[in-house]
Scaffold this motif. Structure first.
Motif, PDB file in Angstrom:
ATOM      1  N   LYS A 191      42.672 -17.750 -55.050  1.00  0.00           N
ATOM      2  CA  LYS A 191      41.837 -16.695 -54.475  1.00  0.00           C
ATOM      3  C   LYS A 191      40.651 -17.310 -53.719  1.00  0.00           C
ATOM      4  CE  LYS A 191      39.215 -12.627 -55.878  1.00  0.00           C
ATOM      5  NZ  LYS A 191      38.755 -11.839 -57.027  1.00  0.00           N
ATOM      6  N   ASN A 192      40.018 -18.314 -54.316  1.00  0.00           N
ATOM      7  CA  ASN A 192      38.896 -18.970 -53.651  1.00  0.00           C
ATOM      8  C   ASN A 192      39.337 -19.728 -52.404  1.00  0.00           C
ATOM      9  OD1 ASN A 192      37.074 -18.002 -55.486  1.00  0.00           O
ATOM     10  ND2 ASN A 192      37.046 -19.854 -56.730  1.00  0.00           N
ATOM     11  N   LYS A 193      40.505 -20.346 -52.455  1.00  0.00           N
ATOM     12  CA  LYS A 193      41.023 -21.057 -51.283  1.00  0.00           C
ATOM     13  C   LYS A 193      41.293 -20.073 -50.140  1.00  0.00           C
ATOM     14  CE  LYS A 193      42.963 -25.218 -53.284  1.00  0.00           C
ATOM     15  NZ  LYS A 193      44.135 -26.075 -53.428  1.00  0.00           N
ATOM     16  N   VAL A 194      41.883 -18.929 -50.475  1.00  0.00           N
ATOM     17  CA  VAL A 194      42.159 -17.909 -49.461  1.00  0.00           C
ATOM     18  C   VAL A 194      40.855 -17.403 -48.863  1.00  0.00           C
ATOM     19  CG1 VAL A 194      43.052 -15.568 -49.126  1.00  0.00           C
ATOM     20  CG2 VAL A 194      44.397 -17.241 -50.394  1.00  0.00           C
ATOM     21  N   LEU A 195      39.850 -17.185 -49.708  1.00  0.00           N
ATOM     22  CA  LEU A 195      38.554 -16.725 -49.210  1.00  0.00           C
ATOM     23  C   LEU A 195      37.913 -17.748 -48.277  1.00  0.00           C
ATOM     24  CD1 LEU A 195      37.051 -15.007 -52.375  1.00  0.00           C
ATOM     25  CD2 LEU A 195      37.821 -13.909 -50.271  1.00  0.00           C
ATOM     26  N   LEU A 196      38.025 -19.032 -48.608  1.00  0.00           N
ATOM     27  CA  LEU A 196      37.473 -20.072 -47.735  1.00  0.00           C
ATOM     28  C   LEU A 196      38.192 -20.121 -46.386  1.00  0.00           C
ATOM     29  CD1 LEU A 196      36.795 -23.022 -50.198  1.00  0.00           C
ATOM     30  CD2 LEU A 196      35.116 -21.762 -48.858  1.00  0.00           C
ATOM     31  N   LEU A 238      36.495 -19.360 -42.791  1.00  0.00           N
ATOM     32  CA  LEU A 238      36.572 -20.312 -41.684  1.00  0.00           C
ATOM     33  C   LEU A 238      37.132 -19.641 -40.427  1.00  0.00           C
ATOM     34  CD1 LEU A 238      36.372 -23.236 -40.596  1.00  0.00           C
ATOM     35  CD2 LEU A 238      38.712 -23.538 -41.402  1.00  0.00           C
ATOM     36  N   LEU A 239      38.217 -18.887 -40.589  1.00  0.00           N
ATOM     37  CA  LEU A 239      38.833 -18.221 -39.438  1.00  0.00           C
ATOM     38  C   LEU A 239      37.910 -17.156 -38.844  1.00  0.00           C
ATOM     39  CD1 LEU A 239      42.516 -17.853 -40.669  1.00  0.00           C
ATOM     40  CD2 LEU A 239      41.605 -19.460 -38.968  1.00  0.00           C
ATOM     41  N   LEU A 295      34.317 -15.320 -34.621  1.00  0.00           N
ATOM     42  CA  LEU A 295      32.992 -14.856 -34.215  1.00  0.00           C
ATOM     43  C   LEU A 295      32.435 -15.724 -33.093  1.00  0.00           C
ATOM     44  CD1 LEU A 295      30.670 -12.879 -34.747  1.00  0.00           C
ATOM     45  CD2 LEU A 295      29.788 -14.521 -36.411  1.00  0.00           C
ATOM     46  N   LYS A 296      32.629 -17.026 -33.195  1.00  0.00           N
ATOM     47  CA  LYS A 296      32.142 -17.943 -32.161  1.00  0.00           C
ATOM     48  C   LYS A 296      32.848 -17.668 -30.831  1.00  0.00           C
ATOM     49  CE  LYS A 296      30.069 -21.405 -30.334  1.00  0.00           C
ATOM     50  NZ  LYS A 296      28.708 -21.259 -29.878  1.00  0.00           N
ATOM     51  N   ILE A 297      34.148 -17.481 -30.868  1.00  0.00           N
ATOM     52  CA  ILE A 297      34.902 -17.194 -29.648  1.00  0.00           C
ATOM     53  C   ILE A 297      34.463 -15.859 -29.063  1.00  0.00           C
ATOM     54  CG2 ILE A 297      37.213 -16.642 -28.770  1.00  0.00           C
ATOM     55  CD1 ILE A 297      38.282 -18.719 -30.782  1.00  0.00           C
ATOM     56  N   PHE A 298      34.329 -14.845 -29.909  1.00  0.00           N
ATOM     57  CA  PHE A 298      33.942 -13.508 -29.459  1.00  0.00           C
ATOM     58  C   PHE A 298      32.570 -13.526 -28.791  1.00  0.00           C
ATOM     59  CE2 PHE A 298      32.048  -9.305 -30.432  1.00  0.00           C
ATOM     60  CZ  PHE A 298      32.923  -8.518 -29.701  1.00  0.00           C
ATOM     61  N   THR A 299      31.596 -14.193 -29.414  1.00  0.00           N
ATOM     62  CA  THR A 299      30.247 -14.216 -28.836  1.00  0.00           C
ATOM     63  C   THR A 299      30.206 -15.047 -27.557  1.00  0.00           C
ATOM     64  OG1 THR A 299      29.627 -16.032 -30.298  1.00  0.00           O
ATOM     65  CG2 THR A 299      29.053 -13.805 -31.002  1.00  0.00           C
ATOM     66  N   THR A 300      31.020 -16.090 -27.481  1.00  0.00           N
ATOM     67  CA  THR A 300      31.071 -16.893 -26.254  1.00  0.00           C
ATOM     68  C   THR A 300      31.644 -16.075 -25.109  1.00  0.00           C
ATOM     69  OG1 THR A 300      31.362 -18.901 -27.560  1.00  0.00           O
ATOM     70  CG2 THR A 300      31.963 -19.021 -25.238  1.00  0.00           C
ATOM     71  N   VAL A 301      32.709 -15.327 -25.371  1.00  0.00           N
ATOM     72  CA  VAL A 301      33.312 -14.486 -24.332  1.00  0.00           C
ATOM     73  C   VAL A 301      32.319 -13.428 -23.873  1.00  0.00           C
ATOM     74  CG1 VAL A 301      35.099 -12.747 -23.924  1.00  0.00           C
ATOM     75  CG2 VAL A 301      35.687 -14.906 -25.011  1.00  0.00           C
ATOM     76  N   LEU A 302      31.623 -12.797 -24.804  1.00  0.00           N
ATOM     77  CA  LEU A 302      30.635 -11.784 -24.433  1.00  0.00           C
ATOM     78  C   LEU A 302      29.512 -12.384 -23.599  1.00  0.00           C
ATOM     79  CD1 LEU A 302      30.176  -9.516 -27.577  1.00  0.00           C
ATOM     80  CD2 LEU A 302      31.285  -8.963 -25.423  1.00  0.00           C
ATOM     81  N   THR A 303      29.073 -13.587 -23.944  1.00  0.00           N
ATOM     82  CA  THR A 303      28.006 -14.245 -23.197  1.00  0.00           C
ATOM     83  C   THR A 303      28.452 -14.513 -21.764  1.00  0.00           C
ATOM     84  OG1 THR A 303      27.191 -15.272 -25.203  1.00  0.00           O
ATOM     85  CG2 THR A 303      26.476 -16.243 -23.139  1.00  0.00           C
ATOM     86  N   PHE A 304      29.674 -15.017 -21.599  1.00  0.00           N
ATOM     87  CA  PHE A 304      30.155 -15.304 -20.248  1.00  0.00           C
ATOM     88  C   PHE A 304      30.362 -14.024 -19.448  1.00  0.00           C
ATOM     89  CE2 PHE A 304      31.779 -19.516 -21.944  1.00  0.00           C
ATOM     90  CZ  PHE A 304      30.753 -20.239 -21.354  1.00  0.00           C
ATOM     91  N   ASP A 305      30.819 -12.968 -20.102  1.00  0.00           N
ATOM     92  CA  ASP A 305      30.964 -11.684 -19.405  1.00  0.00           C
ATOM     93  C   ASP A 305      29.601 -11.172 -18.953  1.00  0.00           C
ATOM     94  OD1 ASP A 305      33.687 -11.637 -19.651  1.00  0.00           O
ATOM     95  OD2 ASP A 305      33.706 -10.251 -21.355  1.00  0.00           O
ATOM     96  N   TRP A 306      28.610 -11.312 -19.809  1.00  0.00           N
ATOM     97  CA  TRP A 306      27.252 -10.873 -19.468  1.00  0.00           C
ATOM     98  C   TRP A 306      26.701 -11.698 -18.316  1.00  0.00           C
ATOM     99  CZ3 TRP A 306      22.479 -13.474 -20.084  1.00  0.00           C
ATOM    100  CH2 TRP A 306      21.359 -12.655 -19.892  1.00  0.00           C
ATOM    101  N   LEU A 307      26.910 -12.999 -18.343  1.00  0.00           N
ATOM    102  CA  LEU A 307      26.420 -13.851 -17.252  1.00  0.00           C
ATOM    103  C   LEU A 307      27.147 -13.544 -15.949  1.00  0.00           C
ATOM    104  CD1 LEU A 307      26.051 -17.305 -19.009  1.00  0.00           C
ATOM    105  CD2 LEU A 307      24.230 -15.908 -18.073  1.00  0.00           C
ATOM    106  N   ALA A 308      28.448 -13.293 -16.036  1.00  0.00           N
ATOM    107  CA  ALA A 308      29.217 -12.980 -14.824  1.00  0.00           C
ATOM    108  C   ALA A 308      28.752 -11.658 -14.225  1.00  0.00           C
ATOM    109  CB  ALA A 308      30.701 -12.933 -15.151  1.00  0.00           C
ATOM    110  N   SER A 309      28.398 -10.690 -15.069  1.00  0.00           N
ATOM    111  CA  SER A 309      27.961  -9.397 -14.553  1.00  0.00           C
ATOM    112  C   SER A 309      26.593  -9.506 -13.863  1.00  0.00           C
ATOM    113  CB  SER A 309      27.901  -8.369 -15.668  1.00  0.00           C
ATOM    114  OG  SER A 309      26.877  -8.674 -16.580  1.00  0.00           O
TER     115      SER A 309
END
Length: 58
Positions: free
Chosen positions: A26-31, A35-36, A41-55
């Protein structure tokens, strides 16, 4: 350069030892989910940042 490589290898060994010492699946699955979700979250925020800069330039 060699010292950095050894340091990275030691860190990987330490993380692998920590992972192997976790007995609960259970702890391994939670880790893994944590991680995923951090990567997603990092990918999502990066995409939003680039979309905002492009706009700004349109």
């Amino acid at each position: 350069m060699k010292a950095v490589k050894n340091e990275v290898k030691e860190e990987i060994k330490a993380k692998w030892l920590y992972w192997n010492n976790i007995k609960s699946k259970k702890n391994k699955v939670l880790l893994v989910i944590l991680l995923l979700s951090l990567i997603g979250l990092k990918i999502f925020t990066t995409v939003l940042t680039f979309d905002w800069l492009a706009s700004l330039f349109n």
